[in-house]
Design a protein around this motif. Structure first.
Motif, mmCIF file in Angstrom:
data_model
loop_
_atom_site.group_PDB
_atom_site.id
_atom_site.type_symbol
_atom_site.label_atom_id
_atom_site.label_comp_id
_atom_site.label_asym_id
_atom_site.label_seq_id
_atom_site.Cartn_x
_atom_site.Cartn_y
_atom_site.Cartn_z
ATOM 1 N N ALA A 329 0.832 -1.206 0.000
ATOM 2 C CA ALA A 329 0.000 0.000 0.000
ATOM 3 C C ALA A 329 0.866 1.256 0.000
ATOM 4 C CB ALA A 329 -0.935 -0.008 1.205
ATOM 5 N N GLN A 330 1.930 1.245 0.772
ATOM 6 C CA GLN A 330 2.804 2.412 0.851
ATOM 7 C C GLN A 330 3.633 2.596 -0.407
ATOM 8 O OE1 GLN A 330 4.822 1.682 4.573
ATOM 9 N NE2 GLN A 330 2.916 1.858 5.744
ATOM 10 N N GLN A 331 3.851 1.516 -1.154
ATOM 11 C CA GLN A 331 4.554 1.622 -2.430
ATOM 12 C C GLN A 331 3.637 2.144 -3.532
ATOM 13 O OE1 GLN A 331 5.991 -2.353 -3.065
ATOM 14 N NE2 GLN A 331 7.685 -2.155 -1.596
ATOM 15 N N HIS A 332 2.310 2.046 -3.316
ATOM 16 C CA HIS A 332 1.326 2.529 -4.289
ATOM 17 C C HIS A 332 0.507 3.636 -3.630
ATOM 18 C CE1 HIS A 332 2.447 -1.354 -5.997
ATOM 19 N NE2 HIS A 332 1.990 -0.912 -7.157
ATOM 20 N N ALA A 333 1.191 4.739 -3.365
ATOM 21 C CA ALA A 333 0.562 5.815 -2.605
ATOM 22 C C ALA A 333 -0.515 6.541 -3.402
ATOM 23 C CB ALA A 333 1.623 6.813 -2.146
ATOM 24 N N LYS A 334 -0.479 6.455 -4.719
ATOM 25 C CA LYS A 334 -1.499 7.108 -5.524
ATOM 26 C C LYS A 334 -2.703 6.180 -5.701
ATOM 27 C CE LYS A 334 1.563 10.255 -7.994
ATOM 28 N NZ LYS A 334 1.988 10.784 -9.307
ATOM 29 N N ALA A 335 -3.848 6.779 -5.912
ATOM 30 C CA ALA A 335 -5.097 6.009 -5.948
ATOM 31 C C ALA A 335 -5.160 5.074 -7.146
ATOM 32 C CB ALA A 335 -6.287 6.962 -5.966
ATOM 33 N N GLU A 336 -4.614 5.473 -8.295
ATOM 34 C CA GLU A 336 -4.717 4.677 -9.509
ATOM 35 C C GLU A 336 -4.015 3.330 -9.344
ATOM 36 O OE1 GLU A 336 -3.778 5.015 -14.316
ATOM 37 O OE2 GLU A 336 -3.290 6.673 -12.950
ATOM 38 N N GLY A 337 -4.752 2.251 -9.558
ATOM 39 C CA GLY A 337 -4.198 0.912 -9.463
ATOM 40 C C GLY A 337 -4.027 0.396 -8.051
ATOM 41 N N PHE A 338 -4.506 1.136 -7.061
ATOM 42 C CA PHE A 338 -4.304 0.761 -5.662
ATOM 43 C C PHE A 338 -5.000 -0.557 -5.332
ATOM 44 C CE2 PHE A 338 -5.554 0.866 -1.162
ATOM 45 C CZ PHE A 338 -4.325 1.073 -0.554
ATOM 46 N N SER A 339 -6.247 -0.700 -5.716
ATOM 47 C CA SER A 339 -7.017 -1.898 -5.370
ATOM 48 C C SER A 339 -6.408 -3.153 -5.967
ATOM 49 C CB SER A 339 -8.467 -1.747 -5.835
ATOM 50 O OG SER A 339 -9.129 -0.721 -5.117
ATOM 51 N N GLN A 340 -5.926 -3.066 -7.202
ATOM 52 C CA GLN A 340 -5.321 -4.226 -7.842
ATOM 53 C C GLN A 340 -4.000 -4.594 -7.170
ATOM 54 O OE1 GLN A 340 -6.412 -1.467 -9.504
ATOM 55 N NE2 GLN A 340 -8.319 -2.388 -10.262
ATOM 56 N N ALA A 341 -3.223 -3.565 -6.799
ATOM 57 C CA ALA A 341 -1.900 -3.810 -6.221
ATOM 58 C C ALA A 341 -1.981 -4.519 -4.875
ATOM 59 C CB ALA A 341 -1.143 -2.483 -6.077
ATOM 60 N N ILE A 342 -2.925 -4.133 -4.023
ATOM 61 C CA ILE A 342 -2.979 -4.723 -2.683
ATOM 62 C C ILE A 342 -3.541 -6.137 -2.701
ATOM 63 C CG2 ILE A 342 -3.131 -2.489 -1.511
ATOM 64 C CD1 ILE A 342 -6.142 -2.923 -1.235
ATOM 65 N N ARG A 343 -4.118 -6.571 -3.833
ATOM 66 C CA ARG A 343 -4.671 -7.929 -3.934
ATOM 67 C C ARG A 343 -3.746 -8.905 -4.658
ATOM 68 N NH1 ARG A 343 -8.845 -4.565 -3.484
ATOM 69 N NH2 ARG A 343 -10.697 -5.288 -2.359
ATOM 70 N N LYS A 344 -2.839 -8.396 -5.418
ATOM 71 C CA LYS A 344 -2.024 -9.227 -6.298
ATOM 72 C C LYS A 344 -1.264 -10.298 -5.518
ATOM 73 C CE LYS A 344 1.415 -8.971 -9.989
ATOM 74 N NZ LYS A 344 2.302 -8.080 -10.783
ATOM 75 N N GLY A 345 -1.505 -11.568 -5.895
ATOM 76 C CA GLY A 345 -0.764 -12.688 -5.331
ATOM 77 C C GLY A 345 -1.205 -13.145 -3.957
ATOM 78 N N ARG A 346 -2.262 -12.577 -3.405
ATOM 79 C CA ARG A 346 -2.694 -12.964 -2.056
ATOM 80 C C ARG A 346 -3.715 -14.097 -2.106
ATOM 81 N NH1 ARG A 346 -0.260 -9.240 1.022
ATOM 82 N NH2 ARG A 346 0.056 -7.196 0.022
ATOM 83 N N ALA A 347 -3.764 -14.851 -1.032
ATOM 84 C CA ALA A 347 -4.680 -15.993 -0.944
ATOM 85 C C ALA A 347 -6.113 -15.569 -1.178
ATOM 86 C CB ALA A 347 -4.539 -16.660 0.433
ATOM 87 N N GLY A 348 -6.796 -16.320 -2.031
ATOM 88 C CA GLY A 348 -8.197 -16.028 -2.335
ATOM 89 C C GLY A 348 -8.387 -15.101 -3.490
ATOM 90 N N PHE A 349 -7.310 -14.394 -3.934
ATOM 91 C CA PHE A 349 -7.443 -13.413 -5.014
ATOM 92 C C PHE A 349 -6.723 -13.858 -6.277
ATOM 93 C CE2 PHE A 349 -7.736 -10.959 -1.066
ATOM 94 C CZ PHE A 349 -8.935 -10.300 -1.262
ATOM 95 N N THR A 350 -6.149 -15.039 -6.272
ATOM 96 C CA THR A 350 -5.310 -15.439 -7.395
ATOM 97 C C THR A 350 -6.095 -15.613 -8.689
ATOM 98 O OG1 THR A 350 -5.577 -17.740 -6.665
ATOM 99 C CG2 THR A 350 -3.594 -16.569 -5.959
ATOM 100 N N ASP A 351 -7.426 -15.819 -8.590
ATOM 101 C CA ASP A 351 -8.238 -15.988 -9.803
ATOM 102 C C ASP A 351 -8.990 -14.727 -10.156
ATOM 103 O OD1 ASP A 351 -9.891 -16.065 -7.590
ATOM 104 O OD2 ASP A 351 -11.332 -17.421 -8.529
ATOM 105 N N LYS A 352 -8.673 -13.619 -9.447
ATOM 106 C CA LYS A 352 -9.377 -12.364 -9.709
ATOM 107 C C LYS A 352 -8.572 -11.502 -10.677
ATOM 108 C CE LYS A 352 -12.415 -13.749 -6.828
ATOM 109 N NZ LYS A 352 -13.674 -14.257 -7.347
ATOM 110 N N LYS A 353 -9.256 -10.957 -11.658
ATOM 111 C CA LYS A 353 -8.590 -10.126 -12.662
ATOM 112 C C LYS A 353 -8.574 -8.682 -12.205
ATOM 113 C CE LYS A 353 -8.194 -13.719 -15.312
ATOM 114 N NZ LYS A 353 -6.905 -14.380 -15.476
#
Length: 353
Positions: A329-353
């Motif tokens: 989250a701190q590496q993606h301080a700007k709003a654009e792409g924030f939601s995708q970045a915090i989910r990438k590679g985490r359990a339960g989200f691996t099949d989410k685009k």
């Protein structure tokens, strides 16, 4: 006559012990009521601000009732005297009404509501504040309250943001409703605070705060905690199916709409950021009450034990460790792409685009 005196004394001692046993609940109630009433004057006294004149008033009242309990002869039992002294304050406390019209802090300034038109939901006063990229405590650089439209048919599921700001004792859960290509919309159930107020767990037992349902952008409601306050933020995918997610969202929407016209007090026990979510769940779908709903710093572990998360087979300790999003989250301080970045590679989200 002398022969019955020992027996009489024995009966007298037995009656005395019985009286003390019977009076114990009354004594407990009287002392508890006195302590509660002191707090009511301190937090909800005429000054509407803990400390200062409210503290003086509470101390004067406590001193007066202590003297009455010890010295006064108007009633036989000191417990009854205390309860009688508490009654007027309780009546005054019941008369205090919540309001949506106060000098609110900026992040609580607007009262949200939702228009429902078939499949379409129009969310008014959606919070979307922007914050300094460097994580400065100065924080807010842009205040935005927006109108957004989402469709129930697009709702795919619910994620849980878990702010463990109080360690194992206290936390703040937020629901993120996943509308697929329409994005995420977060619900945070808050203590609505005035300009002079800060959060108080004890004050939340009284009428210090109104209850507020805030729908907001994920980059706002999450970033302010992970980036500005640097509180431990965890993200879990729940197993809530789309139909359950729609029912839950509509219940939350109805409550927010009710609060617009009929404000309600926040209560740290009965109407807080955790028990309020439970109240939104249909009664036939609720799990039995668990103490971790109140001492909610371990709420995520409770939900894991009840099978509420998509875990990818991970034990809780490993699931929680990989759910911590602060660094990303701190590496993606700007709003654009924030939601995708915090989910990438985490359990339960691996099949989410």
């Amino acid at each position: 006559m002398d022969a019955i005196k020992p027996h009489s004394k024995k009966n007298s001692r037995a009656r005395s012990r019985l009286t003390r046993i019977l009076l114990f609940p009354l004594s407990f109630c009287a002392i508890t009521a006195t302590a509660w009433t002191f707090g009511a004057l301190y937090y909800d006294g005429p000054a509407r601000l803990p400390g200062g004149w409210n503290l003086i008033l509470a101390l004067v009242w406590l001193t007066s009732v202590s003297i009455i309990a010890v010295k006064a002869q108007i009633l036989r039992l000191w417990q009854i005297r205390l309860l009688v002294c508490c009654l007027p304050i309780y009546i005054y406390w019941l008369s205090i009404r919540p309001s949506n019209d106060r000098n609110w802090k900026p992040e609580f300034a607007e009262t949200g509501y939702v228009d429902i038109d078939g499949d379409q939901l129009t969310f008014h006063k959606v919070r979307n504040f922007d914050y300094r990229a460097d994580g400065s405590p100065a924080g807010i650089i842009t205040e935005r309250w927006e109108t957004r439209q989402h469709h129930l048919s697009k709702l795919r599921g619910v994620d849980l943001h878990f702010d463990a700001f109080g360690g194992k004792l206290m936390a703040h859960p937020m629901l993120s409703f996943d509308f697929g290509k329409e994005g995420h919309l977060v619900l945070s159930i808050e203590t609505r605070r005035e300009q002079h107020e800060s959060f108080s767990a004890i004050g939340g037992i009284y009428k210090m705060f109104e209850l507020q349902y805030i729908f907001g952008d994920e980059a706002d409601l999450v970033r302010v905690r992970s980036n500005i306050r640097d509180e431990p933020m965890y993200l879990y995918r729940t197993i809530t199916n789309p139909e359950q997610a729609r029912q839950l969202l509509l219940e939350c929407v109805r409550t927010q709409n009710q609060l617009k016209d009929h404000p309600y007090w926040y209560n740290a026990i009965t109407a807080n950021c955790t028990t309020s979510y439970r109240a939104q769940t249909p009664s036939d779908q609720r799990n039995p009450f668990d103490w971790r709903l109140l001492v909610n710093g371990q709420l995520d572990q409770m939900l894991y034990e009840k099978g509420a998360f998509a875990t990818d087979g991970l034990p809780f300790e490993k699931l929680r460790a990989q759910a911590l999003i602060n660094e990303v989250a701190q590496q993606h301080a700007k709003a654009e792409g924030f939601s995708q970045a915090i989910r990438k590679g985490r359990a339960g989200f691996t099949d989410k685009k």
